[in-house]
Design an enzyme around this catalytic site. Structure first.
Site, PDB file in Angstrom:
ATOM      1  N   HIS A   1      -3.421 -11.876 -13.037  1.00 43.95           N
ATOM      2  CA  HIS A   1      -4.325 -12.023 -12.113  1.00 43.95           C
ATOM      3  C   HIS A   1      -5.862 -12.249 -11.999  1.00 43.95           C
ATOM      4  O   HIS A   1      -6.504 -11.612 -14.430  1.00 43.95           O
ATOM      5  CB  HIS A   1      -4.696 -10.018 -11.380  1.00 43.95           C
ATOM      6  CG  HIS A   1      -6.155 -10.414 -10.601  1.00 43.95           C
ATOM      7  ND1 HIS A   1      -6.523 -10.475 -10.143  1.00 43.95           N
ATOM      8  CD2 HIS A   1      -7.600 -10.234 -11.728  1.00 43.95           C
ATOM      9  CE1 HIS A   1      -7.619  -9.784 -10.337  1.00 43.95           C
ATOM     10  NE2 HIS A   1      -8.306  -9.915 -10.126  1.00 43.95           N
TER      11      HIS A   1
ATOM     12  N   ARG B   1       0.723  -0.923   0.099  1.00 42.94           N
ATOM     13  CA  ARG B   1       0.063  -0.345  -0.147  1.00 42.94           C
ATOM     14  C   ARG B   1       0.861   1.563  -0.368  1.00 42.94           C
ATOM     15  O   ARG B   1       0.592   1.863   0.386  1.00 42.94           O
ATOM     16  CB  ARG B   1      -1.239   0.234   1.357  1.00 42.94           C
ATOM     17  CG  ARG B   1      -1.534  -1.214   1.619  1.00 42.94           C
ATOM     18  CD  ARG B   1      -2.734  -1.153   0.277  1.00 42.94           C
ATOM     19  NE  ARG B   1      -3.565  -2.302   0.404  1.00 42.94           N
ATOM     20  CZ  ARG B   1      -4.697  -3.285  -0.328  1.00 42.94           C
ATOM     21  NH1 ARG B   1      -3.866  -2.997  -2.074  1.00 42.94           N
ATOM     22  NH2 ARG B   1      -4.999  -3.951  -0.172  1.00 42.94           N
TER      23      ARG B   1
ATOM     24  N   ASN C   1      -0.175  -1.797  -7.462  1.00 48.27           N
ATOM     25  CA  ASN C   1      -1.248  -1.100  -7.351  1.00 48.27           C
ATOM     26  C   ASN C   1      -1.361   0.195  -6.348  1.00 48.27           C
ATOM     27  O   ASN C   1      -2.521  -0.523  -5.172  1.00 48.27           O
ATOM     28  CB  ASN C   1      -2.544  -2.331  -7.237  1.00 48.27           C
ATOM     29  CG  ASN C   1      -2.718  -2.815  -6.518  1.00 48.27           C
ATOM     30  OD1 ASN C   1      -1.174  -3.180  -5.289  1.00 48.27           O
ATOM     31  ND2 ASN C   1      -3.712  -3.692  -6.244  1.00 48.27           N
TER      32      ASN C   1
ATOM     33  N   ASP D   1      -1.632  -7.096 -11.377  1.00 51.65           N
ATOM     34  CA  ASP D   1      -2.420  -7.420 -10.235  1.00 51.65           C
ATOM     35  C   ASP D   1      -3.001  -6.757  -9.713  1.00 51.65           C
ATOM     36  O   ASP D   1      -4.013  -5.877  -9.662  1.00 51.65           O
ATOM     37  CB  ASP D   1      -1.979  -7.988  -9.422  1.00 51.65           C
ATOM     38  CG  ASP D   1      -2.949  -8.899  -8.039  1.00 51.65           C
ATOM     39  OD1 ASP D   1      -3.605  -9.056  -8.745  1.00 51.65           O
ATOM     40  OD2 ASP D   1      -2.267  -8.493  -7.162  1.00 51.65           O
TER      41      ASP D   1
ATOM     42  N   HIS E   1      -3.041 -17.179  -7.533  1.00 50.13           N
ATOM     43  CA  HIS E   1      -3.961 -16.921  -6.651  1.00 50.13           C
ATOM     44  C   HIS E   1      -5.003 -17.726  -6.993  1.00 50.13           C
ATOM     45  O   HIS E   1      -6.106 -17.586  -7.720  1.00 50.13           O
ATOM     46  CB  HIS E   1      -4.887 -16.274  -6.316  1.00 50.13           C
ATOM     47  CG  HIS E   1      -5.226 -14.326  -6.869  1.00 50.13           C
ATOM     48  ND1 HIS E   1      -5.359 -14.440  -7.851  1.00 50.13           N
ATOM     49  CD2 HIS E   1      -4.568 -13.079  -6.536  1.00 50.13           C
ATOM     50  CE1 HIS E   1      -5.690 -12.859  -8.422  1.00 50.13           C
ATOM     51  NE2 HIS E   1      -4.715 -12.880  -7.509  1.00 50.13           N
TER      52      HIS E   1
ATOM     53  N   ASP F   1      -1.441 -13.335  -1.142  1.00 52.28           N
ATOM     54  CA  ASP F   1      -2.098 -12.205  -1.468  1.00 52.28           C
ATOM     55  C   ASP F   1      -2.785 -11.230  -0.352  1.00 52.28           C
ATOM     56  O   ASP F   1      -3.766 -10.947  -0.273  1.00 52.28           O
ATOM     57  CB  ASP F   1      -3.235 -12.462  -1.781  1.00 52.28           C
ATOM     58  CG  ASP F   1      -4.055 -11.601  -3.166  1.00 52.28           C
ATOM     59  OD1 ASP F   1      -3.569 -10.904  -2.835  1.00 52.28           O
ATOM     60  OD2 ASP F   1      -5.143 -11.857  -4.185  1.00 52.28           O
TER      61      ASP F   1
END
Ligand SMILES: [Zn+2]
Length: 435
Positions: free
Chosen positions: A183, A69, A99, A156, A242, A315
């Protein structure tokens, strides 16, 4: 010269095929020797001797899929807090997804993220965006980013949806020898959806994501690998993030049998929980891909047991409480995962499904290292980085979200039973966590 002798532990090194009592000597951040108990006592000149009797010692865990983050969303997590949670979970290497705000799609952004000033507690690597701004249209500069340390490329959070863009990304990645991490979600099938399509979504009146949304992208990417192999004579590496469905796993199993370079990861929540965990709109059970039906959960376990799934990745996706405490459909996707991964893997795979402990550890150390081409981590070879986790493999305990080192507490595993407890984490010879 700094030295540490970790004595008396049961040592597991999946790469060296080692599973037995050994002493491990660490010198200047690297593995200096691994020998039978007592043999190294005379060679210790430095300061520290760690008595690890009754403990397991393994290579530090490697997580190739975390969201830290920073920059831009530091009310959820920072590089420092996220990697501190990683250390508490036994991880010594984590790979940050791009991201952030702004998206990590440039050399400057990548270098900023990896700079020591960010205060990472463990080894930090990153996968920059596969496309500029993760907007899905223009591939980033793979060559320059790999020279700056990129571990692979991914958008992702979103798929690389367009065939020609994904094709270009796979070709560019093959030329620089790193994976494209996909993803896999056909977002044309998941608009407005907030959980798995099935009876729980029906009961709750929510739009559900069909399993085909995942498998269609996986199948499309595999077709691209074949075509690139035929036309360009290249062998790109596709890594599927994932994986959550039986149908995607079938496609991956077949592609591997064909000799294509496909790897994949599974998240602990996908082999532990089903859509039932959503209960009555519990936003801590909302993530993407969503928790699936029991038959898909079983397929993930099966694929971990038979080796189709290369590694476990968390994740880890922190969100602030106020962001999750909203209507289910408006809540952001994702759960934290760094401090529960080992305890769930040992409980579900080792204890409930009989996977040998050394194989569970391989799924969290040597195998993820292999996916991103790390040679000097994820193993206990002499000369490798002294990245180690010391844990009590038999300890049974219950995770408490309030004790988490992460800034966020969004987990469906508050109070959940864990097997195996981390006692110490050592990264490059430094103790970064101690219980
Ligand atoms: Zn994702």
């Amino acid at each position: 010269m700094s030295e540490m002798l970790i004595a008396g532990a049961q040592v597991v090194d999946p790469v060296g095929g080692l599973d037995g009592p050994r002493d491990v000597l660490v010198r200047d951040g690297r593995i200096a020797a691994v020998a039978a108990p007592g043999e190294l006592a005379g060679s210790l000149q430095g300061e520290l001797r760690v008595d690890a009797a009754g403990m397991m010692l393994a290579p530090g865990l490697i997580d190739i899929h975390v969201h830290l983050r920073e920059p831009g969303q530091t009310h959820k997590e920072t590089i420092r807090t996220g990697t501190t949670a990683a250390a508490a979970g036994g991880f010594t290497t984590v790979v940050a997804m791009p991201n952030t705000t702004p998206v990590n799609d440039s050399v400057a952004g990548l270098e900023w993220m990896l700079a020591s000033e960010r205060g990472a507690a463990v080894k930090l690597l990153a996968m920059p965006a596969a496309t500029v701004g993760s907007l899905g249209s223009e591939p980033t500069d793979f060559g320059a980013l790999v020279r700056a340390g990129a571990a692979g490329f991914t958008d992702d959070g979103k798929p690389v949806l367009e065939d020609d863009v994904m094709r270009a990304a796979l070709v560019a990645a093959a030329e620089v020898g790193v994976p494209v991490s996909q993803h896999a979600e056909d977002t044309r099938l998941t608009g407005g959806c907030s959980m798995n399509a099935g009876r729980v979504a029906f009961r709750l009146g929510l739009r559900g994501m069909p399993v085909e949304a995942e498998s269609r992208i996986v199948e499309r990417d595999i077709r691209l690998l074949r075509e690139i192999g035929r036309v360009e004579r290249l062998r790109p590496h596709l890594h599927v993030q994932h994986v959550s469905t039986a149908c995607a796993l079938r496609a991956i199993r077949q592609a591997k049998a064909e000799g294509l370079h496909v790897t994949c990861e599974a998240a602990p929540h996908h082999f532990t929980l089903t859509e039932d965990a959503v209960g009555d709109y519990d936003t801590n059970a909302k993530m993407n891909p969503p928790l699936r039906a029991e038959e898909d959960r079983r397929a993930v376990v099966e694929a971990l047991l038979d080796g189709t799934i290369n590694c476990i990745a968390t994740d880890h996706a922190p969100h602030a409480s106020h962001e999750k405490e909203v209507e289910f459909e408006r809540a952001p996707n994702g759960i934290t995962g760094l401090e529960t991964a080992l305890g769930l893997a040992l409980r579900v795979l080792h204890r409930e499904h009989g996977m040998p402990l050394a194989r569970v550890m391989a799924l969290m150390t040597a195998r993820p290292a292999e996916v991103i081409g790390l040679r000097d981590r994820g193993n206990l070879r002499v000369g490798s980085w002294a990245d180690l986790v010391l844990f009590d493999a038999a300890a049974e305990w219950n995770f408490a979200a309030k004790d988490s080192r992460s800034m966020s507490k969004n987990t469906p595993f508050d109070g959940a039973a864990m097997v195996g407890r981390v006692r110490a984490t050592i990264c490059e010879g430094r103790v970064v966590y101690r219980a």
